[in-house]
Design a protein around this motif. Structure first.
Motif, short mmCIF file in Angstrom:
data_model
loop_
_atom_site.label_atom_id
_atom_site.label_comp_id
_atom_site.label_asym_id
_atom_site.label_seq_id
_atom_site.Cartn_x
_atom_site.Cartn_y
_atom_site.Cartn_z
N ASP A 91 46.70 -4.30 62.49
CA ASP A 91 46.42 -5.62 63.06
C ASP A 91 45.00 -6.01 62.64
OD1 ASP A 91 45.64 -7.79 64.69
OD2 ASP A 91 47.07 -7.24 66.24
N GLU A 92 44.88 -6.97 61.75
CA GLU A 92 43.57 -7.31 61.19
C GLU A 92 42.59 -7.73 62.29
OE1 GLU A 92 41.68 -10.05 57.60
OE2 GLU A 92 43.73 -10.38 58.28
N ARG A 93 43.05 -8.48 63.28
CA ARG A 93 42.18 -8.93 64.36
C ARG A 93 41.69 -7.74 65.20
NH1 ARG A 93 45.87 -13.00 67.46
NH2 ARG A 93 47.19 -11.17 67.19
N LEU A 94 42.58 -6.79 65.44
CA LEU A 94 42.21 -5.61 66.22
C LEU A 94 41.13 -4.81 65.50
CD1 LEU A 94 43.15 -4.14 68.87
CD2 LEU A 94 44.51 -2.67 67.38
N GLY A 95 41.29 -4.66 64.18
CA GLY A 95 40.30 -3.93 63.40
C GLY A 95 38.95 -4.63 63.42
N SER A 96 38.96 -5.94 63.30
CA SER A 96 37.70 -6.70 63.32
C SER A 96 37.04 -6.63 64.69
CB SER A 96 37.97 -8.17 62.94
OG SER A 96 38.48 -8.26 61.62
N PHE A 145 37.29 -4.16 66.79
CA PHE A 145 36.72 -2.82 66.89
C PHE A 145 35.38 -2.74 66.17
CE2 PHE A 145 36.20 1.34 64.82
CZ PHE A 145 36.15 2.18 65.92
N GLU A 146 35.33 -3.26 64.94
CA GLU A 146 34.09 -3.21 64.16
C GLU A 146 32.94 -3.92 64.88
OE1 GLU A 146 33.67 -3.04 59.76
OE2 GLU A 146 35.49 -4.25 59.88
N GLU A 147 33.21 -5.11 65.40
CA GLU A 147 32.18 -5.87 66.08
C GLU A 147 31.71 -5.17 67.36
OE1 GLU A 147 33.11 -10.05 66.56
OE2 GLU A 147 34.35 -9.99 64.74
N ALA A 148 32.66 -4.56 68.07
CA ALA A 148 32.29 -3.84 69.30
C ALA A 148 31.45 -2.61 68.98
CB ALA A 148 33.55 -3.45 70.07
N VAL A 149 31.80 -1.91 67.89
CA VAL A 149 31.01 -0.75 67.48
C VAL A 149 29.59 -1.16 67.14
CG1 VAL A 149 30.71 0.96 65.64
CG2 VAL A 149 32.95 0.65 66.69
N THR A 199 42.81 -13.90 76.46
CA THR A 199 41.97 -13.30 77.49
C THR A 199 40.52 -13.80 77.44
OG1 THR A 199 41.29 -11.46 76.07
CG2 THR A 199 43.32 -11.18 77.33
N GLY A 200 40.10 -14.30 76.29
CA GLY A 200 38.71 -14.69 76.14
C GLY A 200 37.79 -13.48 76.00
N LEU A 201 38.39 -12.31 75.80
CA LEU A 201 37.62 -11.08 75.68
C LEU A 201 36.82 -11.07 74.38
CD1 LEU A 201 37.22 -8.31 77.06
CD2 LEU A 201 39.12 -7.46 75.67
N THR A 202 35.56 -10.68 74.47
CA THR A 202 34.72 -10.62 73.28
C THR A 202 34.31 -9.17 73.01
OG1 THR A 202 32.62 -10.83 74.48
CG2 THR A 202 33.76 -12.89 73.86
N PRO A 203 34.07 -8.83 71.74
CA PRO A 203 33.59 -7.48 71.41
C PRO A 203 32.27 -7.16 72.12
CG PRO A 203 34.30 -8.64 69.42
CD PRO A 203 34.31 -9.64 70.54
N HIS A 204 31.42 -8.17 72.31
CA HIS A 204 30.13 -8.00 72.97
C HIS A 204 30.30 -7.43 74.38
CE1 HIS A 204 26.04 -9.07 74.34
NE2 HIS A 204 26.64 -9.50 75.43
N HIS A 205 31.14 -8.07 75.17
CA HIS A 205 31.31 -7.63 76.56
C HIS A 205 32.12 -6.35 76.64
CE1 HIS A 205 30.43 -12.03 77.45
NE2 HIS A 205 29.46 -11.35 78.03
N PHE A 206 33.05 -6.17 75.71
CA PHE A 206 33.81 -4.92 75.69
C PHE A 206 32.88 -3.73 75.43
CE2 PHE A 206 36.60 -1.76 73.58
CZ PHE A 206 37.51 -1.57 74.61
N ALA A 207 31.97 -3.90 74.48
CA ALA A 207 31.01 -2.83 74.17
C ALA A 207 30.14 -2.52 75.38
CB ALA A 207 30.15 -3.24 72.97
#
Length: 473
Positions: free
Chosen positions: A317-322, A324-328, A364-372
């Protein structure tokens, strides 16, 4: 008798251009009203002339390069003649003897085993109209007629249904990364056909084609059913006929449609209204290639120290991979390079919640920033695993903003986390420990106060007291 199936695939792909292959009508797979996006050209009116869609060529070249094919500098269009209600001109403009590209290959994975299949050819053509059959009539919707279609033909390099399905999955993933088509099987944006022959090991039997399979599961089930049908015929002493068959999803059986056509049955001849297609460097320069799935899979393993299955999961899933990268990247800015927890919560919890509730990240409006930041709190032992999972559940199911949940005072009542916290405070404050052991009651409250301070008031005082008493008894 030791019989071996030999399988080849033919894939018809609708390209995601703005307009059709040979006219200016809109290419819109979401149009629900029949016969809206049509004109004199795509409806086959006499005296009209086709004009080639440049973007369709560029899209085709992107896939040709991704599949490592040899692109022909000069290719030709031909008329493929056959008469059917979905073909308004009575012929289809296609490429025959000289295709756009040929002799390529693609790697794919069966589980974690890498395999390779050869590509025979890639050629451009136009799509047909869509037929809708009712109890008393057959209706034609010409919105689809003339859409740019790319046909990918493999060599017969597959020997099981699972191999053919795995290849098709990887090809669809590649197409979506290239953004030349959404390749939606249910909408018919990609249609799969299989050629199957059953013969002694190393030898070909009689080829049977199964047309218009509209799901990956159908590809696998149809191949398995056809192999069984041919095997039963051979073992009974009957002959397998060369023919075209369809797939009955309910009965899980193939059924005869017509005798298989040969090339001469279509009476191909050069398309007189289109000049030769010349591929020059200017066109090739416009085929800007993104990172391909195989490249991302390899990079994720090296860069983030993931194993194959983990990298493959994120690549599917391209979006899932992106995400993940941003959250890392965000986690690294917080001072952590531990990606294991982030991957586990993403793959095992968040992705599962999204799938179970049929939602995506945008819902969900979930962002890599807040997930991290959420994962960082877990790593700092401010949140337990249960708290993180509860928060993610609220984000997905109740659509509560993660930013808002992160600002709430969440009671830390995980005994293991509290125990680790108290152990750290005791190690940092030996004098308070001496006071406690000498009978000063205020020392207990002092340690609890330090725990409250470190967790911004989120630790459960009673569990904190129990941990102190347990460790200092």
């Amino acid at each position: 008798m030791n019989l071996e199936p030999t399988i080849g695939l033919e894939i018809h792909l609708e390209l995601k251009t703005e307009t059709k292959m040979f006219c200016d009508c809109l290419n819109d797979s979401n149009e629900m009203h029949p016969n809206v996006n049509i004109c004199e050209i795509c409806s086959g009116q006499p005296g009209t002339l086709p004009s080639l869609n440049k973007n369709a060529i560029i899209f085709a070249l992107k896939l040709a390069q991704a599949l490592k094919t040899k692109v022909n500098e000069k290719s030709f269009f031909a008329r493929k003649n056959y008469f059917y209600p979905d073909l308004p001109k009575g012929y289809q403009i296609s490429q025959y003897e000289s295709p756009l590209a040929e002799k390529g290959e693609m790697e794919y994975w069966l589980g974690s085993e890498k395999k390779k299949a050869a590509i025979r050819r890639i050629h451009l053509e136009e799509d047909t109209a869509r037929l809708i059959h009712t109890n008393d009539a057959s209706l034609a919707d010409f919105n689809r007629a003339g859409l740019p279609l790319l046909e990918i033909v493999t060599e017969p390099d597959f020997h099981s249904a699972k191999e053919a399905r795995a290849f098709a999955e990887e090809l669809i993933l590649l197409i979506r990364y290239l953004k030349i088509s959404t390749a939606n099987l249910e909408k018919g944006e990609i249609r799969l056909e299989v050629n199957i022959s059953l013969g002694p090991a190393g030898k070909l039997g009689v080829k049977v084609e199964i047309k218009n399979l509209n799901s990956l599961r159908a590809v696998e089930e149809a191949i398995e059913a056809e192999i069984k049908r041919q095997k039963d015929l051979i073992e009974q002493g009957d002959q397998v006929k060369q023919e075209t068959r369809g797939w009955n999803e309910n009965a899980k059986q193939t059924f005869s449609q017509r005798t298989k056509e040969e090339a001469e049955d279509y009476r191909y001849f050069p398309e007189p209204d289109l000049p030769p297609l010349l591929i020059n460097q200017e066109l090739l320069d416009q085929t800007i290639m993104p990172e391909l799935p195989s490249q991302r899979r390899t990079r994720f393993q090296k860069e983030f120290r993931l194993n194959f299955n983990q990298a493959n999961f994120l690549t599917r899933d391209e979006r899932l991979g992106s995400f993940f990268e941003e959250a890392v990247s965000e986690l690294a800015e917080l001072g952590s390079n531990q990606t294991e927890s982030l991957y586990n919560f993403l793959a095992n919890d968040l992705a599962g919640l999204l799938n179970a509730n049929q939602k995506n990240f945008e819902d969900t409006g979930l962002t890599p920033h807040h997930f991290a930041h959420l994962i960082y709190k877990f790593e700092k032992k401010e949140y337990s695993s249960k708290i993180v999972k509860d928060i993610l559940s609220q984000v997905v199911i109740s659509a509560k903003p993660l930013e808002e949940l992160l600002q709430k005072k969440i009671k830390i009542n995980d005994e293991e986390i509290v125990s680790d916290l108290i152990k750290k405070i005791i190690a940092e404050n030996p004098k308070v420990v001496q006071d406690y052991k000498s009978g000063k009651g205020s020392a207990l409250q002092f340690i609890i106060g330090l725990a409250m301070e470190k967790t911004q008031g989120q630790v459960d005082p009673e569990i904190c007291r129990q941990a102190i008493e347990s460790q200092l008894k």
